[in-house]
Write an enzyme that holds these catalytic residues in place. Structure first.
Site, mmCIF file in Angstrom:
data_model
loop_
_atom_site.group_PDB
_atom_site.id
_atom_site.type_symbol
_atom_site.label_atom_id
_atom_site.label_comp_id
_atom_site.label_asym_id
_atom_site.label_seq_id
_atom_site.Cartn_x
_atom_site.Cartn_y
_atom_site.Cartn_z
ATOM 1 N N LYS A 62 0.825 -1.215 0.000
ATOM 2 C CA LYS A 62 0.000 0.000 0.000
ATOM 3 C C LYS A 62 0.855 1.259 0.000
ATOM 4 O O LYS A 62 1.846 1.352 0.717
ATOM 5 C CB LYS A 62 -0.883 -0.008 1.251
ATOM 6 N N GLY A 67 6.450 0.609 5.845
ATOM 7 C CA GLY A 67 7.383 -0.282 5.148
ATOM 8 C C GLY A 67 7.475 0.023 3.667
ATOM 9 O O GLY A 67 8.570 0.005 3.077
ATOM 10 N N CYS A 68 6.342 0.315 3.061
ATOM 11 C CA CYS A 68 6.324 0.615 1.626
ATOM 12 C C CYS A 68 7.042 1.928 1.335
ATOM 13 O O CYS A 68 7.727 2.053 0.320
ATOM 14 C CB CYS A 68 4.885 0.654 1.126
ATOM 15 N N THR A 69 6.896 2.882 2.221
ATOM 16 C CA THR A 69 7.595 4.161 2.058
ATOM 17 C C THR A 69 9.102 3.966 2.223
ATOM 18 O O THR A 69 9.888 4.514 1.433
ATOM 19 C CB THR A 69 7.051 5.197 3.064
ATOM 20 N N ALA A 72 10.342 2.274 -1.020
ATOM 21 C CA ALA A 72 10.314 3.184 -2.168
ATOM 22 C C ALA A 72 11.397 4.257 -2.050
ATOM 23 O O ALA A 72 12.106 4.546 -3.020
ATOM 24 C CB ALA A 72 8.931 3.831 -2.289
#
Length: 173
Positions: A62, A67-69, A72
């Site tokens: 998401k 974690g995704c940030t 990325a």
């Protein structure tokens, strides 16, 4: 008799196709020839980008989550080295183009994000979390010839960054 043999043969082929679709991708497999839409609504084809060099295709749950940030932003910060190695980085999630655009603006992301609202790309790579409209964190390094050279499949963003950095270095040798 012939109809029965053809029927059994056809059923066997159908079963083999189902088993092949359910078998997880592994290093050495050809990457599925996926097509999707990027964060700007433009068509994106894996085959077109492989003509230019290796592709690091990564799935994540998401936009704008911790974690995704981290993942990325880690890829964003490694982009000069990835570009020197000729690697195209592409992130994929079920999020909308609008969500991707905000995510990119919030964190100055310098690579493409694909929208996968129906999970077709995630399903092709076996990245969907079963029963959910969400991908798990899994990364694929695909060489120019379309062969998967490395897979990192763990929830830990840092592991993806470390392993993919090493895999890109090994690809250059």
């Amino acid at each position: 008799m012939k109809k029965w043999i053809v029927s059994v043969f056809s059923a066997g082929l159908a079963a083999a196709a189902v088993l092949a679709a359910e078998a997880p991708l592994k290093v050495g497999d050809l990457a599925p020839a996926v097509v999707g839409k990027d964060h700007q609504g433009k068509e994106w084809k894996l085959a077109d980008h492989l003509k230019q060099g290796p592709v690091l295709l990564y799935f994540y749950p998401k936009d704008n989550t911790p974690g995704c940030t981290r993942q990325a932003c880690g890829l964003r910060d490694r982009m000069p080295d990835l570009q020197k190695a000729g690697v195209t980085v592409v992130g994929v999630s079920f999020d909308s183009a609008e969500s991707h655009q905000k995510f990119m603006a919030d964190h100055q992301l310098n690579f493409t994000l694909l929208t996968d609202p129906e999970g077709k790309i995630a399903d092709a790579f076996g990245a969907r979390i079963p029963g959910q409209k969400m991908a798990r964190r899994v990364s694929f390094l695909i060489s120019r010839d379309g062969v998967i050279r490395h897979i990192t499949d763990t929830p830990k963003a840092e592991t993806h960054l470390e392993e993919m950095t090493a895999a890109v270095q090994a690809l250059k040798k």
